[in-house]
Enzyme design. Structure first.
Site, PDB file in Angstrom:
ATOM      1  NE  ARG A 132       0.360  18.316 -48.911  1.00  0.00           N
ATOM      2  CZ  ARG A 132       0.271  17.460 -49.945  1.00  0.00           C
ATOM      3  NH1 ARG A 132       0.949  16.320 -49.930  1.00  0.00           N
ATOM      4  NH2 ARG A 132      -0.472  17.726 -50.974  1.00  0.00           N
ATOM      5  CE1 TYR A 192       2.820  19.874 -23.331  1.00  0.00           C
ATOM      6  CE2 TYR A 192       1.777  18.674 -25.113  1.00  0.00           C
ATOM      7  CZ  TYR A 192       2.033  19.854 -24.459  1.00  0.00           C
ATOM      8  OH  TYR A 192       1.509  21.023 -24.939  1.00  0.00           O
ATOM      9  CG  ASP A 209       8.522  14.442 -25.646  1.00  0.00           C
ATOM     10  OD1 ASP A 209       9.432  15.282 -25.779  1.00  0.00           O
ATOM     11  OD2 ASP A 209       7.310  14.731 -25.647  1.00  0.00           O
ATOM     12  CE  LYS A 235       6.482  23.498 -25.633  1.00  0.00           C
ATOM     13  NZ  LYS A 235       6.100  22.152 -25.268  1.00  0.00           N
TER      14      LYS A 235
HETATM   15  C1  LIG Z   1       5.066  21.207 -25.619  1.00  0.00           C
HETATM   16  C2  LIG Z   1       5.357  19.752 -25.567  1.00  0.00           C
HETATM   17  C3  LIG Z   1       4.813  18.865 -26.517  1.00  0.00           C
HETATM   18  C4  LIG Z   1       3.864  19.310 -27.580  1.00  0.00           C
HETATM   19  O1  LIG Z   1       4.450  20.155 -28.492  1.00  0.00           O
HETATM   20  P1  LIG Z   1       3.664  21.298 -29.320  1.00  0.00           P
HETATM   21  O2  LIG Z   1       4.732  21.874 -30.160  1.00  0.00           O
HETATM   22  O3  LIG Z   1       3.089  22.245 -28.314  1.00  0.00           O
HETATM   23  O4  LIG Z   1       2.583  20.599 -30.079  1.00  0.00           O
HETATM   24  C5  LIG Z   1       5.167  17.531 -26.422  1.00  0.00           C
HETATM   25  N1  LIG Z   1       5.987  17.072 -25.437  1.00  0.00           N
HETATM   26  C6  LIG Z   1       6.490  17.900 -24.514  1.00  0.00           C
HETATM   27  C7  LIG Z   1       7.380  17.339 -23.441  1.00  0.00           C
HETATM   28  C8  LIG Z   1       6.198  19.251 -24.528  1.00  0.00           C
HETATM   29  O5  LIG Z   1       6.703  20.062 -23.594  1.00  0.00           O
END
Ligand SMILES: *Cc1c(COP(=O)(O)O)cnc(C)c1O
Length: 441
Positions: free
Chosen positions: A83, A135, A206, A231
């Site tokens: 961890r 998001y 982000d 993503k």
């Molecule tokens: C999908 C997404 C998140 C969240 O990520 P997870 O891996 O699904 O928890 C945060 N910001 C953006 C822009 C996203 O597309």
């Protein structure tokens, strides 16, 4: 807070030393990534040492949760308990740090866990300013979880204009998403960071929608860049994971402590998979951008489309920011558009595509489509949604790495069917009338 040069090498880990030939030691050639190398070279080699015992060019998967010690408190190597740290996570983190021009990166169990850990680093009573169209899960965390531990978030639809007047004594963080989801509007990161830094406030970007290939927020003044690795970075729709990258030693200490203390960490296998995905990020991101541009141009030329949101188009209202902030002015693989025929037509469109799959998420090799008002953004009240451009007739596309021509044709045929409406089957036009020529409006 001191912000060291983004190009300083990664500091050595405890017990780690750089082996050179003068050491007389056996080691793999020094292939440590260096900023003199271009993105693709770093993507393939950063955080990818040859295995010192077997020479394996791909890192072995290290599933062990614990590591042997020779005496109490004297582990054999760098690791004690997985961890806290493990080889696969370290290698992935090194790779992301190199691609984001950061000194450090920390991986988490999801993009959401990354957001949560950063918000947890703020003391109760802190204030955060965020762009409005973040998001959905980030919005949910800000309003339903952060508030419960005493962190208040103010949302702004035009952060570049309002930021100065929204800053309070207790403001600690500014949260930016550029491009925003799903309307693909951009924020000039440098402008916001300049104001924020005058007040000693950190800026988080982000960068999920563009990936480090298209945009490096730290180069534009951001203090922390976060990704949903789920993503583009993993890119194959088979891992849920997140990462944060930054330069400050103080952040490194605070966030490493929380990474371990909260324990929202990814498995070694997920790190290994995401690292494998990352090695082709430049190829995928270029192809996805090329495909999205082809699709966006076809949509813009269609009489069935009301408007197209894509930062790679000259018609995008913030195209100048894209040219300044994105690699080669690329638009990325995401776009959205409004079509004629309202919500019903948007739903029909997503059922009529043959290559684009109707599904949430984005950034994978396969193309996806969705209707934000009924799917990813259904939780936001209609007036609030429409105020940020999320109309019922908006369709969001994630362009994958299939062939541009196939994607363009798929979108155009689905558009015809969706806007004209379901054709009455009379068996005259093609098989059951489905594949025959469609009447034009
Ligand atoms: C999908 C997404 C998140 C969240 O990520 P997870 O891996 O699904 O928890 C945060 N910001 C953006 C822009 C996203 O597309």
């Amino acid at each position: 807070m001191t912000v060291p040069s983004p190009h300083s090498p990664r500091p050595l880990r405890p017990n780690e030393r750089i082996l050179t030939n003068e050491d007389g030691g056996i080691t793999t050639p020094a292939r440590a990534p260096s900023p003199v190398h271009e993105f693709g070279t770093l993507a393939v080699h950063a955080g990818s040492p040859h295995d010192p015992t077997t020479g394996a060019v791909i890192e072995p998967l290290s599933l062990s949760t614990t590591f042997a010690q020779t005496a109490v408190g004297k582990p054999i190597g760098l690791y004690e308990y997985s961890r806290s740290a493990n080889p696969n996570r370290d290698n992935f983190e090194d790779a992301v740090a190199a691609l984001e021009h950061a000194r450090y990166a920390l991986a988490f169990a999801s993009g959401s866990a990354t957001t949560a850990t950063i918000l947890q680093s703020l003391a109760a009573g802190s204030h955060v300013i965020s762009v409005s169209d973040v998001y959905g899960g980030t919005h949910r965390y800000f309003t339903k979880v952060a508030l419960a531990h005493g962190v208040e978030v103010t949302f702004s639809p035009s952060i570049e204009l309002d930021v100065e007047e929204l800053i309070r004594e207790q403001t600690k963080l500014i949260w930016i998403e550029s491009p925003s989801n799903p309307t693909l509007s951009l924020v000039d990161i440098r402008n916001v960071a300049t104001v924020a830094h005058r007040h000693g406030i950190l800026v988080v970007v982000d960068n999920t929608f563009l990936s480090p290939y298209v945009q490096n927020p730290l180069d534009h003044g951001a203090d922390i860049v976060v990704h949903s690795v789920t993503k583009y970075i993993n890119g194959h729709s088979d891992v849920v994971m997140g990462v944060a990258a930054f330069n400050s030693d103080e952040l490194k200490e605070r966030l490493t402590f929380l990474q371990n203390a909260i324990g929202a960490v990814p498995s070694p296998f997920d790190c290994w998979l995401a690292h494998r995905g990352l090695k082709t990020l430049h190829l995928r991101a270029r192809e996805a951008s090329k495909n999205a541009l082809a699709v966006a141009k076809a949509l813009e030329a269609s009489p069935n489309v009301i408007a197209v949101n894509y930062p790679g188009l000259d018609s995008h209202k913030q195209r100048a920011i894209a040219i300044k902030q994105h690699r080669d002015g690329l638009g990325g693989g995401m776009l959205s558009f409004r079509l004629k025929g309202g919500h019903a037509a948007a739903e029909r469109f997503c059922q009529q595509t043959r290559i684009f799959t109707l599904a949430e998420s984005l950034g994978g090799v396969e193309s996806l489509c969705e209707v934000p008002s009924a799917m990813t953004h259904a939780g936001i009240p209609k007036e609030q949604r429409e105020a940020i451009g999320v109309y019922d007739d908006l369709v969001r596309l994630s362009c994958g790495v299939e062939d541009a021509d196939d994607l363009r044709k798929d979108v155009l045929q689905a558009l015809e069917k969706a806007v004209v409406g379901p054709k009455i089957s009379n068996g005259v036009n093609g098989v059951n009338g489905v594949d025959g020529p469609l009447p034009r409006r």
